[in-house]
Design a protein around this motif. Structure first.
Motif, short mmCIF file in Angstrom:
data_model
loop_
_atom_site.label_atom_id
_atom_site.label_comp_id
_atom_site.label_asym_id
_atom_site.label_seq_id
_atom_site.Cartn_x
_atom_site.Cartn_y
_atom_site.Cartn_z
N VAL A 270 0.84 -1.21 0.00
CA VAL A 270 0.00 0.00 0.00
C VAL A 270 0.87 1.26 0.00
O VAL A 270 0.63 2.22 -0.73
CB VAL A 270 -0.94 -0.01 1.23
CG1 VAL A 270 -1.73 1.29 1.32
CG2 VAL A 270 -1.88 -1.19 1.16
N PHE A 309 -5.98 17.63 -6.51
CA PHE A 309 -7.03 16.97 -5.70
C PHE A 309 -6.57 15.56 -5.30
O PHE A 309 -6.71 15.15 -4.15
CB PHE A 309 -8.33 16.86 -6.52
CG PHE A 309 -9.25 18.06 -6.38
CD1 PHE A 309 -8.76 19.35 -6.43
CD2 PHE A 309 -10.62 17.88 -6.20
CE1 PHE A 309 -9.61 20.45 -6.32
CE2 PHE A 309 -11.48 18.97 -6.07
CZ PHE A 309 -10.98 20.26 -6.13
N ALA A 312 -4.26 14.50 -2.32
CA ALA A 312 -4.78 14.43 -0.95
C ALA A 312 -5.02 12.99 -0.52
O ALA A 312 -5.00 12.69 0.68
CB ALA A 312 -6.09 15.22 -0.86
N ILE A 313 -5.24 12.09 -1.48
CA ILE A 313 -5.58 10.70 -1.10
C ILE A 313 -4.39 10.00 -0.45
O ILE A 313 -4.49 9.57 0.71
CB ILE A 313 -6.15 9.92 -2.31
CG1 ILE A 313 -7.43 10.61 -2.81
CG2 ILE A 313 -6.43 8.47 -1.93
CD1 ILE A 313 -8.02 10.02 -4.08
N THR A 316 -3.23 11.90 2.97
CA THR A 316 -4.00 11.74 4.21
C THR A 316 -4.25 10.27 4.54
O THR A 316 -4.02 9.83 5.66
CB THR A 316 -5.36 12.47 4.11
OG1 THR A 316 -6.07 11.97 2.98
CG2 THR A 316 -5.18 13.96 3.95
N ALA A 317 -4.67 9.48 3.54
CA ALA A 317 -5.05 8.10 3.84
C ALA A 317 -3.84 7.25 4.24
O ALA A 317 -3.98 6.30 5.01
CB ALA A 317 -5.76 7.47 2.64
N ILE A 318 -2.68 7.57 3.72
CA ILE A 318 -1.51 6.73 4.03
C ILE A 318 -0.61 7.38 5.08
O ILE A 318 -0.44 6.84 6.17
CB ILE A 318 -0.71 6.40 2.74
CG1 ILE A 318 -1.64 5.80 1.68
CG2 ILE A 318 0.46 5.48 3.07
CD1 ILE A 318 -2.38 4.55 2.11
N PHE A 321 -2.73 8.74 8.28
CA PHE A 321 -3.23 7.59 9.04
C PHE A 321 -2.06 6.77 9.60
O PHE A 321 -2.18 6.13 10.65
CB PHE A 321 -4.14 6.72 8.17
CG PHE A 321 -5.59 7.11 8.29
CD1 PHE A 321 -6.42 6.49 9.21
CD2 PHE A 321 -6.12 8.13 7.50
CE1 PHE A 321 -7.75 6.87 9.35
CE2 PHE A 321 -7.44 8.52 7.63
CZ PHE A 321 -8.26 7.90 8.55
N ILE A 324 -1.23 8.36 12.77
CA ILE A 324 -2.23 7.99 13.78
C ILE A 324 -1.93 6.58 14.32
O ILE A 324 -1.98 6.33 15.53
CB ILE A 324 -3.66 8.07 13.18
CG1 ILE A 324 -4.00 9.54 12.88
CG2 ILE A 324 -4.70 7.48 14.14
CD1 ILE A 324 -5.30 9.75 12.10
N THR A 325 -1.59 5.67 13.41
CA THR A 325 -1.27 4.29 13.82
C THR A 325 -0.06 4.29 14.76
O THR A 325 0.02 3.50 15.70
CB THR A 325 -0.97 3.41 12.59
OG1 THR A 325 -1.96 3.64 11.61
CG2 THR A 325 -0.92 1.94 12.93
N GLN A 326 0.88 5.17 14.48
CA GLN A 326 2.06 5.26 15.33
C GLN A 326 1.71 5.75 16.74
O GLN A 326 2.24 5.26 17.73
CB GLN A 326 3.07 6.24 14.71
CG GLN A 326 3.90 5.66 13.58
CD GLN A 326 4.91 4.65 14.09
OE1 GLN A 326 5.61 4.88 15.06
NE2 GLN A 326 4.97 3.50 13.43
N ALA A 349 -1.29 19.26 6.99
CA ALA A 349 -2.67 18.92 6.65
C ALA A 349 -3.51 20.18 6.41
O ALA A 349 -4.25 20.28 5.42
CB ALA A 349 -3.29 18.08 7.77
N PHE A 353 -4.86 21.38 2.80
CA PHE A 353 -6.28 21.54 2.46
C PHE A 353 -6.52 22.90 1.80
O PHE A 353 -7.22 23.00 0.79
CB PHE A 353 -7.15 21.40 3.72
CG PHE A 353 -8.62 21.40 3.40
CD1 PHE A 353 -9.26 20.23 3.02
CD2 PHE A 353 -9.35 22.58 3.42
CE1 PHE A 353 -10.60 20.23 2.68
CE2 PHE A 353 -10.70 22.59 3.08
CZ PHE A 353 -11.32 21.42 2.71
#
Lengths: 497, 193
Positions: A270, A309, A312-313, A316-318, A321, A324-326, A349, A353
């Protein structure tokens, strides 16, 4: 993992300290230029119009150059002490070439009064100028020297990594996409370095073409190049430089944050897809700088918005996140380094945006070249990249325990964050009220509401700038006291542990 | 054709969405800091976050596609379906605007026009914008100081900006591309009667 002897580590550490000290000197000086510009726009002081644009040019070129150079120096240090042997001599060649380029630019602006803005928007450096011709020539040559230095540095890093990891495609992580067993794990920082530096190389070459054309014009004034082509070249160069500065710093976050959370952050399929997609987004997003050039071919305008655009995927998603996982339920001790990294990602972030908002063509039609533009890039540069760099400097100068306990530095950090976001808020407000950017002051605007609001917001910005400068100085004391003292091998041992 | 109060809404929408996005980021930061004192196994955290990430990825991708689909239909390049009612030639120069009705066959340097022009309200106007020296940006501000339309004024090229003035009044022209020392003083005016 390479085996380095203590002398080699010491040499690389000395190199990065030289870089760091240079950054620590240059950065606040460049902030002071920004402070003077806002003072003038707030009608608190009266600079000559020429002086304002000289300061604007040096502030823009200086910040972009200094931040990229420090981001690259940090990458160099982490890579050279962990994954592959890099030549210290080459490191110093790059350093001194950059120093020569920056000195040339400082001379051309401060003494030569060169004031064409960071982007030397062709043919502005050659028409209706208020500075002598030689300072245009010196600026072009100095920028070329900078470009050569950056190219030498990044080619050396990517070539050394490519040899170490068994080929270029392995650096992009393509081995993870097949079914074969992975013989050697690819650290995310190595993949991110490659994915940042290759577009960087392409952009620097585009910048070189732009500079050569300008140099030809300088020696042969009767020449006339295509203005749209040169605009594309310079924005491709400038946009990519700023973009990869941020991504270089994210490489550190992937490498260093796990040391504080105790959770590994590995390359997987991923992550490879995500960063390989980012590679293309970096290359094509720059078109959003040319939306108001209506003659630009329409597919390029679409490409600009789609790439902006879409970026952003993965971002933010990788990556977000991943952060956040860390951190989530990690029992982390909030020392200044992880705090800097978390708040840096937050700045990225928020600024990101706002950048996506401005990259919408229909919105850009009413925000382009208003204060919204400096608003969003100051958010992810000052509120993102600078926090990553300061986090790295604390990592370099403090032990893990020291950075947890350093209350003075944390006080300085919060002051800096509050100051930064208050200062940037005035830019956002200005953008939404259509206040133009790159105006020495707003007294020439015949619309009273715009004039008075522009000046008021500039005065309001001063509070934020002063706060962030005080915060910065408090952190400086802490960094500089510890930088010379720390045991050379502590960082590396901690990393390996 | 969008009247300018709708354009103002674009700026307001930009403000509101950006503020909400910023607030969400701040909320996530506070959440991460305040919940970090709890310890949880990494595999369990990964499982939870990845589940959320899957949903987020799906929603975000939909938002990106929808956002592109909607916004790419609102391009400022060719607004009018029919031919414009009026064509105005605009030539930018260091540091003034030359404006005159009609299409000019003269070179930008030889073109003659005024810093001030009067145009009718309720008509489809096409501005044919170029420059005789460096890059400028032809930006139209309404009397309240709201930027309502703009295009670059470039040497060698002609950008066609179409605009429908629904309200009478004075509209100011500012330059939004740095063009040399008196850049901030390069002003023109359009009277809409």
């Amino acid at each position: 993992m390479i085996q380095l002897n203590p002398a080699e580590i010491k040499n690389q550490r000395r190199l990065v300290i030289v870089w760091s000290i240079t950054f620590l000197i240059a950065f606040p000086l460049l902030i002071v230029l920004g402070l003077l510009m806002r003072l003038n726009q707030g009608e608190e002081i009266k600079l000559g119009i020429d002086t304002f644009y000289v300061l604007m040019t040096l502030h823009g070129l200086g910040m972009a150059g200094v931040l990229y150079s420090m981001a690259f120096a940090g990458l160099w240090y982490l890579i050279s002490t962990r994954y592959v042997r890099l030549s210290v001599a080459t490191g110093y060649v790059v350093y001194f070439l950059i120093l020569a380029g920056v000195t040339g630019l400082a001379y051309a602006t401060l003494l030569g009064k060169f004031g064409a803005g960071w982007y030397l928007l062709y043919p502005l450096p050659f028409k209706g100028t208020f500075w002598p011709t030689w300072s245009t020539g010196l600026s072009i040559i100095s920028l070329t020297v900078l470009g050569v230095a950056w190219i030498i540095g990044l080619v050396h890093v990517v070539y050394a990594l490519s040899k170490e990891f068994g080929g270029f495609t392995n650096l992009l992580g393509w081995q993870y996409l097949g079914k074969k067993e992975i013989k050697r794990e690819l650290p995310p920082i190595v993949m991110i370095t490659t994915i940042s530096l290759i577009p960087g190389l392409i952009a620097f070459l585009a910048g070189a073409v732009f500079l050569i054309m300008n140099l030809m014009q300088y020696f042969e004034p009767t020449l006339a190049f295509d203005t749209l082509l040169l605009k594309n070249l310079v924005f491709f160069f400038g946009h990519t430089l700023v973009n990869i500065t941020l991504y270089c710093c994210l490489g550190w976050v992937y490498a260093l944050l796990p040391e504080f959370t105790g959770r590994e952050w590995k390359t997987n399929k991923v992550l490879v897809y995500s960063w390989n997609a980012t590679f293309f987004f970096i290359l094509f997003a720059y078109f959003h700088h040319l939306y108001m050039d209506f003659v630009q071919p329409l597919p390029f305008q679409y490409a600009g918005q789609i790439a902006s655009f879409s970026s952003a995927i993965p971002a933010t998603a990788i990556t977000m996140f991943g952060v956040i996982t860390q951190l989530y339920h990690s029992k982390i001790k909030w020392g200044i380094v992880p705090l800097m990294f978390l708040l840096g990602v937050a700045g990225w972030a928020i600024g990101g945006f706002a950048a996506v908002v401005d990259s919408t063509i229909a919105v850009n039609a009413v925000l382009h070249n208003t204060l919204w533009v400096p608003a969003h890039f100051h958010t992810y540069m000052l509120g993102g990249v600078v926090l990553f760099i300061l986090g790295f400097l604390f990592y370099l100068s403090h032990t893990k325990e020291e950075q947890e306990k350093d209350k003075t530095a944390k006080f300085g950090f919060w002051l800096f964050v509050i100051g930064t976001h208050s200062f940037i808020a005035t830019f956002y407000s200005g953008g939404l009220r259509s206040i133009p950017r790159r105006y020495n002051d707003y007294s020439g605007i015949p619309i009273e509401a715009t004039h008075s609001m522009g000046a008021f917001l500039a005065r309001l910005a001063l509070i934020g700038i002063i706060l962030l400068l005080i915060g910065l100085m408090v952190m400086y004391i802490s960094i500089l006291i510890k930088l010379g003292k720390k045991n050379n091998t502590t960082v590396i041992q901690a990393a390996e542990a | 054709m969008l009247p300018f109060n709708t354009l103002l809404t674009i700026q307001r929408t930009a403000a509101i969405t950006s503020f909400l996005a910023g607030a969400l980021v701040v909320a996530v930061v506070i959440f991460l800091i305040t919940t970090s004192s709890t310890s949880e196994d990494k595999t369990s955290v990964k499982h939870k976050v990845y589940k959320l990430r899957g949903r987020y990825f799906f929603v975000l991708t939909l938002c990106v596609i929808a956002g592109l689909f909607i916004s790419l239909r609102l391009l400022p390049y060719t607004k009018f379906q029919e031919k414009p009612d009026e064509i105005v030639t605009i030539v930018a120069m260091q540091w003034a605007w030359k404006m005159a009705p009609g299409i000019s066959d003269k070179s930008p340097a030889d073109f003659e026009g005024s810093n001030e022009i009067t145009l009718p309200a309720g008509r489809h106007i096409q501005f044919n914008v170029t420059s005789s020296d460096v890059n400028h940006d032809f930006a139209i501000y309404n009397s309240k100081g709201v930027l309502i339309a703009q295009t670059q004024a470039m040497p060698q090229y002609h950008n066609k900006l179409e605009h429908y003035f629904s309200e009478k009044g004075d509209y100011h022209i500012l330059c939004l591309e740095y063009c040399g020392m008196p850049h901030a003083f390069m002003v023109g005016i359009i009277h809409i009667n």
